[in-house]
Design a protein around this motif. Structure first.
Motif, PDB file in Angstrom:
ATOM      1  N   GLY A  67      -3.445   1.236  -0.190  1.00 44.78           N
ATOM      2  CA  GLY A  67      -2.195   1.975  -0.124  1.00 44.78           C
ATOM      3  C   GLY A  67      -1.474   2.064  -1.468  1.00 44.78           C
ATOM      4  N   PRO A  68      -1.291   0.925  -2.178  1.00 45.94           N
ATOM      5  CA  PRO A  68      -0.622   0.995  -3.494  1.00 45.94           C
ATOM      6  C   PRO A  68      -1.369   1.885  -4.485  1.00 45.94           C
ATOM      7  CG  PRO A  68      -0.705  -1.269  -2.704  1.00 45.94           C
ATOM      8  CD  PRO A  68      -1.564  -0.461  -1.785  1.00 45.94           C
ATOM      9  N   TRP A  69      -2.704   1.833  -4.446  1.00 44.34           N
ATOM     10  CA  TRP A  69      -3.494   2.669  -5.363  1.00 44.34           C
ATOM     11  C   TRP A  69      -3.197   4.146  -5.133  1.00 44.34           C
ATOM     12  CZ3 TRP A  69      -6.106   3.785  -9.518  1.00 44.34           C
ATOM     13  CH2 TRP A  69      -6.994   4.859  -9.537  1.00 44.34           C
ATOM     14  N   TYR A  70      -3.188   4.583  -3.863  1.00 43.07           N
ATOM     15  CA  TYR A  70      -2.894   5.984  -3.565  1.00 43.07           C
ATOM     16  C   TYR A  70      -1.497   6.366  -4.064  1.00 43.07           C
ATOM     17  CZ  TYR A  70      -6.988   6.552  -0.486  1.00 43.07           C
ATOM     18  OH  TYR A  70      -8.258   6.657   0.017  1.00 43.07           O
ATOM     19  N   ILE A  71      -0.509   5.510  -3.815  1.00 47.38           N
ATOM     20  CA  ILE A  71       0.870   5.810  -4.205  1.00 47.38           C
ATOM     21  C   ILE A  71       0.979   5.988  -5.718  1.00 47.38           C
ATOM     22  CG2 ILE A  71       3.222   4.897  -4.331  1.00 47.38           C
ATOM     23  CD1 ILE A  71       2.528   5.807  -1.537  1.00 47.38           C
ATOM     24  N   TYR A  72       0.456   5.029  -6.491  1.00 53.61           N
ATOM     25  CA  TYR A  72       0.654   5.057  -7.941  1.00 53.61           C
ATOM     26  C   TYR A  72      -0.276   6.061  -8.625  1.00 53.61           C
ATOM     27  CZ  TYR A  72       3.245   0.839  -6.784  1.00 53.61           C
ATOM     28  OH  TYR A  72       4.137  -0.037  -6.228  1.00 53.61           O
ATOM     29  N   ALA A  73      -1.465   6.267  -8.072  1.00 51.42           N
ATOM     30  CA  ALA A  73      -2.379   7.261  -8.653  1.00 51.42           C
ATOM     31  C   ALA A  73      -1.788   8.660  -8.535  1.00 51.42           C
ATOM     32  CB  ALA A  73      -3.739   7.195  -7.951  1.00 51.42           C
ATOM     33  N   VAL A  96      16.446  14.384  -7.036  1.00 50.33           N
ATOM     34  CA  VAL A  96      17.150  13.130  -7.323  1.00 50.33           C
ATOM     35  C   VAL A  96      16.355  11.923  -6.832  1.00 50.33           C
ATOM     36  CG1 VAL A  96      19.190  11.765  -6.743  1.00 50.33           C
ATOM     37  CG2 VAL A  96      19.436  14.176  -7.354  1.00 50.33           C
ATOM     38  N   ASN A  97      15.771  12.027  -5.638  1.00 51.06           N
ATOM     39  CA  ASN A  97      15.106  10.874  -5.019  1.00 51.06           C
ATOM     40  C   ASN A  97      13.627  10.748  -5.358  1.00 51.06           C
ATOM     41  OD1 ASN A  97      17.160   9.584  -3.039  1.00 51.06           O
ATOM     42  ND2 ASN A  97      17.357  11.774  -2.643  1.00 51.06           N
ATOM     43  N   PHE A  98      13.029  11.806  -5.943  1.00 51.18           N
ATOM     44  CA  PHE A  98      11.586  11.807  -6.150  1.00 51.18           C
ATOM     45  C   PHE A  98      11.062  10.603  -6.942  1.00 51.18           C
ATOM     46  CE2 PHE A  98       7.791  12.862  -8.603  1.00 51.18           C
ATOM     47  CZ  PHE A  98       6.913  13.187  -7.585  1.00 51.18           C
ATOM     48  N   PRO A  99      11.660  10.229  -8.073  1.00 51.19           N
ATOM     49  CA  PRO A  99      11.102   9.088  -8.828  1.00 51.19           C
ATOM     50  C   PRO A  99      11.001   7.808  -8.005  1.00 51.19           C
ATOM     51  CG  PRO A  99      12.682  10.280 -10.172  1.00 51.19           C
ATOM     52  CD  PRO A  99      12.806  10.834  -8.783  1.00 51.19           C
ATOM     53  N   VAL A 100      12.033   7.534  -7.198  1.00 49.48           N
ATOM     54  CA  VAL A 100      12.008   6.322  -6.371  1.00 49.48           C
ATOM     55  C   VAL A 100      10.998   6.464  -5.253  1.00 49.48           C
ATOM     56  CG1 VAL A 100      13.362   4.859  -4.812  1.00 49.48           C
ATOM     57  CG2 VAL A 100      14.391   5.727  -6.919  1.00 49.48           C
ATOM     58  N   GLN A 101      10.993   7.623  -4.587  1.00 46.72           N
ATOM     59  CA  GLN A 101      10.034   7.837  -3.502  1.00 46.72           C
ATOM     60  C   GLN A 101       8.601   7.734  -3.999  1.00 46.72           C
ATOM     61  OE1 GLN A 101      11.956  11.684  -2.334  1.00 46.72           O
ATOM     62  NE2 GLN A 101      11.579  10.968  -0.246  1.00 46.72           N
ATOM     63  N   MET A 108       7.329   6.058  -6.401  1.00 46.33           N
ATOM     64  CA  MET A 108       6.903   4.747  -6.889  1.00 46.33           C
ATOM     65  C   MET A 108       7.161   3.618  -5.899  1.00 46.33           C
ATOM     66  SD  MET A 108       5.512   5.376  -9.779  1.00 46.33           S
ATOM     67  CE  MET A 108       5.353   3.731 -10.462  1.00 46.33           C
ATOM     68  N   THR A 109       7.589   3.947  -4.687  1.00 48.55           N
ATOM     69  CA  THR A 109       7.892   2.916  -3.688  1.00 48.55           C
ATOM     70  C   THR A 109       6.713   2.709  -2.746  1.00 48.55           C
ATOM     71  OG1 THR A 109      10.268   3.372  -3.737  1.00 48.55           O
ATOM     72  CG2 THR A 109       9.412   2.251  -1.783  1.00 48.55           C
ATOM     73  N   TYR A 110       6.321   1.441  -2.578  1.00 51.27           N
ATOM     74  CA  TYR A 110       5.281   1.106  -1.604  1.00 51.27           C
ATOM     75  C   TYR A 110       5.800  -0.009  -0.706  1.00 51.27           C
ATOM     76  CZ  TYR A 110       1.096  -0.816   0.532  1.00 51.27           C
ATOM     77  OH  TYR A 110       0.184  -1.270   1.449  1.00 51.27           O
ATOM     78  N   TRP A 111       5.697   0.196   0.606  1.00 54.40           N
ATOM     79  CA  TRP A 111       6.103  -0.827   1.565  1.00 54.40           C
ATOM     80  C   TRP A 111       4.856  -1.550   2.075  1.00 54.40           C
ATOM     81  CZ3 TRP A 111       8.853   4.037   2.908  1.00 54.40           C
ATOM     82  CH2 TRP A 111      10.159   4.037   2.425  1.00 54.40           C
ATOM     83  N   ALA A 112       4.761  -2.838   1.757  1.00 60.23           N
ATOM     84  CA  ALA A 112       3.596  -3.640   2.154  1.00 60.23           C
ATOM     85  C   ALA A 112       3.657  -3.982   3.635  1.00 60.23           C
ATOM     86  CB  ALA A 112       3.539  -4.912   1.316  1.00 60.23           C
ATOM     87  N   ASN A 113       2.505  -4.330   4.192  1.00 63.82           N
ATOM     88  CA  ASN A 113       2.424  -4.720   5.595  1.00 63.82           C
ATOM     89  C   ASN A 113       3.235  -5.987   5.822  1.00 63.82           C
ATOM     90  OD1 ASN A 113       1.737  -4.688   8.246  1.00 63.82           O
ATOM     91  ND2 ASN A 113      -0.448  -5.077   7.952  1.00 63.82           N
ATOM     92  N   TRP A 172       2.122   8.665   7.702  1.00 62.06           N
ATOM     93  CA  TRP A 172       2.527   9.760   6.845  1.00 62.06           C
ATOM     94  C   TRP A 172       2.029   9.664   5.404  1.00 62.06           C
ATOM     95  CZ3 TRP A 172       3.858  14.038   9.130  1.00 62.06           C
ATOM     96  CH2 TRP A 172       4.378  13.969  10.427  1.00 62.06           C
ATOM     97  N   THR A 173       2.785   9.051   4.507  1.00 60.74           N
ATOM     98  CA  THR A 173       2.583   9.261   3.067  1.00 60.74           C
ATOM     99  C   THR A 173       1.177   8.943   2.586  1.00 60.74           C
ATOM    100  OG1 THR A 173       4.921   8.717   2.742  1.00 60.74           O
ATOM    101  CG2 THR A 173       3.523   8.801   0.783  1.00 60.74           C
ATOM    102  N   VAL A 174       0.687   7.742   2.829  1.00 65.64           N
ATOM    103  CA  VAL A 174      -0.627   7.355   2.302  1.00 65.64           C
ATOM    104  C   VAL A 174      -1.725   8.209   2.924  1.00 65.64           C
ATOM    105  CG1 VAL A 174      -2.311   5.484   2.117  1.00 65.64           C
ATOM    106  CG2 VAL A 174       0.108   5.009   1.729  1.00 65.64           C
ATOM    107  N   PHE A 175      -1.598   8.488   4.221  1.00 60.84           N
ATOM    108  CA  PHE A 175      -2.580   9.379   4.842  1.00 60.84           C
ATOM    109  C   PHE A 175      -2.569  10.750   4.191  1.00 60.84           C
ATOM    110  CE2 PHE A 175      -2.975  12.935   7.855  1.00 60.84           C
ATOM    111  CZ  PHE A 175      -4.356  12.905   8.027  1.00 60.84           C
ATOM    112  N   TYR A 176      -1.380  11.286   3.956  1.00 61.74           N
ATOM    113  CA  TYR A 176      -1.281  12.581   3.288  1.00 61.74           C
ATOM    114  C   TYR A 176      -1.917  12.550   1.902  1.00 61.74           C
ATOM    115  CZ  TYR A 176       1.776  15.482   6.249  1.00 61.74           C
ATOM    116  OH  TYR A 176       2.290  16.282   7.235  1.00 61.74           O
ATOM    117  N   TRP A 177      -1.611  11.521   1.117  1.00 62.25           N
ATOM    118  CA  TRP A 177      -2.183  11.456  -0.232  1.00 62.25           C
ATOM    119  C   TRP A 177      -3.707  11.433  -0.168  1.00 62.25           C
ATOM    120  CZ3 TRP A 177       2.015  13.200  -0.622  1.00 62.25           C
ATOM    121  CH2 TRP A 177       3.159  12.720  -1.218  1.00 62.25           C
ATOM    122  N   ALA A 178      -4.258  10.678   0.783  1.00 64.36           N
ATOM    123  CA  ALA A 178      -5.710  10.653   0.943  1.00 64.36           C
ATOM    124  C   ALA A 178      -6.242  12.025   1.348  1.00 64.36           C
ATOM    125  CB  ALA A 178      -6.103   9.606   1.987  1.00 64.36           C
ATOM    126  N   TRP A 179      -5.513  12.713   2.208  1.00 61.36           N
ATOM    127  CA  TRP A 179      -5.931  14.050   2.657  1.00 61.36           C
ATOM    128  C   TRP A 179      -5.941  15.011   1.482  1.00 61.36           C
ATOM    129  CZ3 TRP A 179      -2.748  17.282   6.768  1.00 61.36           C
ATOM    130  CH2 TRP A 179      -3.493  18.405   7.148  1.00 61.36           C
TER     131      TRP A 179
END
Length: 557
Positions: free
Chosen positions: A65-71, A321-326, A328-333, A350-357
């Motif tokens: 999950g973190p890899w998808y978010i930051y990549a 306004v919110n994009f930079p925070v959104q 770079m934010t990852y919520w761990a299990n 949602w987010t991680v699934f979308y990024w993978a898609w």
């Protein structure tokens, strides 16, 4: 001291005759073995395959999950920097004398239709309605769910998922391929994008593995897109025909209805792909845009235009306004609330699934973007592939989704839209808006639009698969290869649907997305290296590579 000259040719071995004439046997046979293995496994052991795919899905989300978010955050930043940087933004794909092959309207229509068009019809209603009931802001208690105050958070998250991030992964893959193909004269295939790092190693097995990864990601990415589309298409057909067998007891499309829709879509896709880019795909894309604008105009006139306009401008401001925070934010299990629900919302739903898609779709869409973008500057390319499509998505979500939410807020819908399945929420919105008289006519129009978008995505994918497998040859392929890969995509979707429904298709997609995510990031870094080296050559007074003059051959073999 002069810089080492860049690689300007790759000797990708292709067969000279026989069934695989013009194709890389290593890439083609390797891809077929993996796809046939997946099909046989899912067909012979459907229950075990479905269960294991779900386990893989959960493991992938939690571990990567973190890899998808930051990549994905890195890719957005990179695309914007390349466009804004003056000396890079004016670089023309194909050299200073290159001219665009398609008009801006056709260029944008093809990009939007291939990249994300079908998602608009499913998610422009479904996602805002879902976020209206639950999103990170409602989960932490910042706003109340299903209230007027929720509207801003709805679009903050909807725009995040369908904005710059989605289009940047398509954009960076396409930009790298276009630059290395049209400015460095390399084959238009994925391995060419890694030559600044690996050079001629990309001619052999390493290059075959890169292209195989792209093929698998493409097939499974298309499978998810077609899977979502045919559920909505089948739901529309059930309304038009009134056939009870098309819906199960819960009101969702049956497997039989979805397989019927799949057969219609893929047969049309194969025929369109056989006609080539200039004919089938171009004309279908233009039809898509005309019908899309007609549907949007209907919603603007008979929907909730004031809600749409307000949501559009406020939503864009909140998004910026919110994009930079959104991003770079990852919520761990976690086992503690609200962290546990935030993790599920971001990583599972949602987010991680979308990024993978988006990543799974990137080799196909990126290569398609490259194929139709020769003659554009890097700045124009980024504007056309990231900014304009994002704005188009925002318009859809505010006009269509905003109407659905307004109908629920005012009580006119009476919960009919909120309670409908994801595949039926657009139809439920139309029914509340116009009543039963005009409803079937509008449903028919949406079904036609669904079909043309699905066909555009599928036939573009089939052509791109053959381009990758032939070592970057952009010419039209023999029809037997178009039929084979069109049939392969159809069979993959069929067996995965029967093994575990849409959930199994989504899980299988992650098998292709994860390895290609690493390739995508490397392609971005390789492009930076290549552009920096060219800048250094110009500073030293050295000549750059002279681009070859190419013309797309769409004549059937």
């Amino acid at each position: 001291m002069a810089l080492k000259p860049p690689v300007t040719d790759l000797n990708i071995k292709v067969s000279k005759d026989g069934f695989y004439e013009g194709f890389s046997k290593g890439t083609t046979v390797g891809s077929k073995i993996i796809i046939i293995g997946l099909v046989l496994w899912a067909a012979v052991f459907p229950e075990q395959a479905g269960a294991l795919l779900l386990k893989i899905r959960g493991w992938s989300f939690e571990s990567f999950g973190p890899w998808y978010i930051y990549a994905m955050a890195f890719v957005v930043f990179l695309c914007l920097v390349l466009a804004v940087f003056p000396s890079i933004g004016k670089v023309r794909l194909g050299g200073v004398d290159a001219k665009p092959e398609f008009s801006r309207f056709s260029w944008f229509s093809m990009m939007f239709g291939a990249g994300i068009g079908i998602g608009m019809l499913t998610f422009s209603t479904a996602e805002p309605i879902y976020h209206f009931a639950s999103n990170p802001d409602t989960i932490i208690g910042a706003v109340a769910p299903e209230s007027a105050e929720t509207l801003r958070s709805v679009y903050k998250w909807s725009f995040f998922h369908w904005g710059l991030t989605a289009w940047s992964c398509y954009g960076i893959v396409g930009l790298a391929l276009a630059f290395f193909s049209y400015n460095r004269n390399l084959p238009l295939t994925i391995r060419s994008g890694l030559t600044p790092f690996f050079g001629r190693k990309m001619e052999g097995v390493a290059g075959d593995l890169v292209d195989i990864s792209a093929v698998i990601a493409t097939i499974l990415g298309i499978a998810v897109t077609i899977g979502y589309g045919i559920t909505q298409f089948a739901s529309g057909l059930s309304i038009i025909t009134g056939a009870d067998w098309m819906l199960n007891s819960e009101g969702a499309p049956t497997n039989s209805a979805m397989l019927l829709g799949l057969g219609v879509i893929m047969a049309a896709s194969i025929l369109s792909a056989a006609s080539g880019v200039r004919k089938g795909i171009k004309w279908l894309s233009n039809i898509n845009m005309v019908l899309s604008f007609a549907l949007l105009a209907f919603f603007l006139v008979f929907g909730s235009p004031f809600v749409a306009i307000q949501s559009f401008f406020v939503g864009i401001a909140d998004y910026i306004v919110n994009f930079p925070v959104q991003a770079m934010t990852y919520w761990a299990n976690s086992n503690v609330e609200p962290a546990a629900t935030l993790y599920k919302w971001q990583s599972v739903w949602w987010t991680v699934f979308y990024w993978a898609w988006w990543i799974a779709f990137a080799p196909f869409v990126g290569l398609f973007f490259a194929r139709i973008s020769r003659g554009r500057t890097i700045r124009e390319y980024v504007l056309g592939t990231m900014i304009l499509p994002s704005i188009m998505c925002f318009i859809w979500f505010t006009v269509v989704g905003g109407t659905a939410i307004d109908l629920e807020l005012t009580g006119k819908a009476g919960g009919a839209i909120l309670s409908a399945g994801q595949e039926a929420q657009l139809f439920a919105t139309l029914k509340v808006m116009v009543g039963s008289g005009l409803f079937k006519l509008l449903t028919f129009m949406v079904a036609i639009l669904l079909m043309t978008y699905l066909v555009t995505s599928a036939d573009s994918g089939i052509l791109i698969l053959n381009t990758i497998l032939s070592g970057g040859d952009e010419g039209q392929k023999a029809k037997r290869h178009i039929i084979f890969w069109g049939s392969a995509v159809t069979i993959v979707i069929t067996v995965l649907l029967l093994a575990g429904g849409l959930g199994a298709i989504k899980s299988a997609m992650l098998l292709g997305a994860l390895p290609f995510s690493a390739i995508m990031v490397l392609m971005g870094l390789a492009l930076i290296k290549a552009l920096a080296r060219d800048a250094m050559r110009l500073k030293k007074g050295e000549e750059l590579v002279k681009p070859e003059v190419r013309k797309l051959d769409d004549q059937p073999a």
